[in-house]
Design a protein around this motif. Structure first.
Motif, PDB file in Angstrom:
ATOM      1  N   GLY A 123      44.836  34.835  37.351  1.00 20.72           N
ATOM      2  CA  GLY A 123      46.128  34.491  36.497  1.00 20.72           C
ATOM      3  C   GLY A 123      45.954  35.230  35.221  1.00 20.72           C
ATOM      4  O   GLY A 123      46.480  35.028  34.415  1.00 20.72           O
ATOM      5  N   THR A 124      45.588  36.074  35.385  1.00 15.37           N
ATOM      6  CA  THR A 124      44.831  36.940  33.855  1.00 15.37           C
ATOM      7  C   THR A 124      46.714  38.423  33.375  1.00 15.37           C
ATOM      8  O   THR A 124      46.404  38.944  32.502  1.00 15.37           O
ATOM      9  CB  THR A 124      43.941  37.699  33.852  1.00 15.37           C
ATOM     10  OG1 THR A 124      43.436  38.103  34.660  1.00 15.37           O
ATOM     11  CG2 THR A 124      42.433  35.977  33.171  1.00 15.37           C
ATOM     12  N   GLY A 125      46.251  38.547  35.116  1.00 17.01           N
ATOM     13  CA  GLY A 125      47.417  39.983  35.051  1.00 17.01           C
ATOM     14  C   GLY A 125      46.425  41.290  34.744  1.00 17.01           C
ATOM     15  O   GLY A 125      46.413  42.660  34.862  1.00 17.01           O
ATOM     16  N   MET A 126      44.833  40.654  34.718  1.00 19.26           N
ATOM     17  CA  MET A 126      44.298  41.981  35.061  1.00 19.26           C
ATOM     18  C   MET A 126      44.122  41.702  36.349  1.00 19.26           C
ATOM     19  O   MET A 126      43.027  40.776  37.098  1.00 19.26           O
ATOM     20  CB  MET A 126      42.923  41.756  33.998  1.00 19.26           C
ATOM     21  CG  MET A 126      43.526  41.920  32.502  1.00 19.26           C
ATOM     22  SD  MET A 126      41.614  42.456  31.082  1.00 19.26           S
ATOM     23  CE  MET A 126      40.775  39.998  31.568  1.00 19.26           C
ATOM     24  N   VAL A 127      44.033  42.810  36.761  1.00 16.96           N
ATOM     25  CA  VAL A 127      43.580  43.438  38.697  1.00 16.96           C
ATOM     26  C   VAL A 127      42.790  43.929  38.837  1.00 16.96           C
ATOM     27  O   VAL A 127      42.402  44.909  38.143  1.00 16.96           O
ATOM     28  CB  VAL A 127      45.001  43.550  39.725  1.00 16.96           C
ATOM     29  CG1 VAL A 127      45.570  45.097  38.672  1.00 16.96           C
ATOM     30  CG2 VAL A 127      44.543  43.294  40.723  1.00 16.96           C
ATOM     31  N   ALA A 128      41.665  43.750  39.471  1.00 12.81           N
ATOM     32  CA  ALA A 128      40.775  44.709  39.741  1.00 12.81           C
ATOM     33  C   ALA A 128      41.269  46.204  40.357  1.00 12.81           C
ATOM     34  O   ALA A 128      41.975  46.200  41.045  1.00 12.81           O
ATOM     35  CB  ALA A 128      39.631  44.434  40.667  1.00 12.81           C
TER      36      ALA A 128
END
Ligand code: PEP
Length: 259
Positions: free
Chosen positions: A180-185
């Motif tokens: 839910g943060t927009g930070m993808v691995a």
């Protein structure tokens, strides 16, 4: 061995039963218009409890090839457990999957490893498949122990399962910092984690089992990053999608990119 990928939409606490019905129709039309081949990718929805019956009725009535499941389950089968829903109840509603150990459940509800093991057992005993969610927080990643942490979470839950039970599991690697943060691995690190989990399954159960278990990546997956994650991810068999699963067009695109 060839594993059929799966794209699972975790709606969390969104959509009432009317919105759910509209969503399913729109998703089904969009996939049909795109000649979507369900043999190449399973598409499954995890509505809140209140919408499961509506989703079931629509899927059955229109013979849609979508599957569905639940986001949580009780560890007991019936009795004085106000507010809980049992695995048998979900199985009788035609659920195929149940999310277990999602980081939001671990955080907001008293779900520890022992409880998660019991949920897995309840889901398997009722004939459904658990999707076990694991993944490190930002702090564990900072310390460089993300792989040990995620594998350790898997180990804690699967250690007493039989081969037959283990091969029916799905595992979703979901770094908590990515949800839910927009930070993808990065595709490389998602693949690395999935490979580490599969290799652990291989050590415990042998390749016959580890080859069958589908491992999903979850955490800010959307239509723009799904292709890269799938291309890099030889051990990634699809996605658990939160936010982007609330838009039927985008969710359909993710399914098409995964197939
Ligand atoms: C999730 O909650 O399982 C999830 C992956 O959410 P999002 O896609 O919004 O990060």
């Amino acid at each position: 061995m060839a594993r059929t990928p799966v794209v699972a939409g975790n709606w969390k606490m969104n959509f009432d039963h009317l919105e759910a019905t509209y969503f399913v129709q729109k998703l089904a039309w969009t996939l049909r218009d795109a000649n979507f081949d369900f043999k190449r990718c399973e598409v499954t929805l995890m509505p809140p409890f209140t919408s499961i019956r509506s989703v079931q009725v629509l899927i059955d009535a229109d013979r849609l090839k979508l599957t569905y499941g639940a986001q949580a389950v009780s560890v007991t089968n019936q009795g004085a457990f106000t507010g809980d829903v049992s695995a048998d109840m979900l199985a009788r509603l035609g659920c195929s999957y149940v999310l277990v150990g999602h980081s939001e459940r671990r955080k907001y509800h008293p779900e520890d490893d022992a409880n998660i093991v019991d949920q897995v057992r309840a889901v398997l005993a009722a004939g459904m498949r658990p999707i076990l969610c694991v993944g490190e927080s930002f702090e564990e990643r900072r310390q460089g122990i993300e792989l040990e942490f995620a594998v350790g979470q898997v180990q804690d839950v699967i250690r007493d399962l039989s081969d037959k039970e283990a091969e029916r599991m799905l595992i979703a690697y979901e770094p908590v910092w990515a949800i839910g943060t927009g930070m993808v691995a990065t595709p490389e690190s998602a693949q690395q984690a999935a490979a580490a989990i599969r290799s652990h399954l291989g050590e415990v159960y042998g390749e016959g089992v580890s080859d069958k278990v589908r491992i999903l990546y979850g955490g800010s997956v959307n239509a723009s990053n799904a292709t890269q994650l799938m291309q890099e991810g030889r051990d990634i068999d699809g996605f658990l999608v939160g936010g982007a699963s609330l838009d039927a067009d985008e969710f359909a695109t993710i399914a098409r990119l995964t197939a």
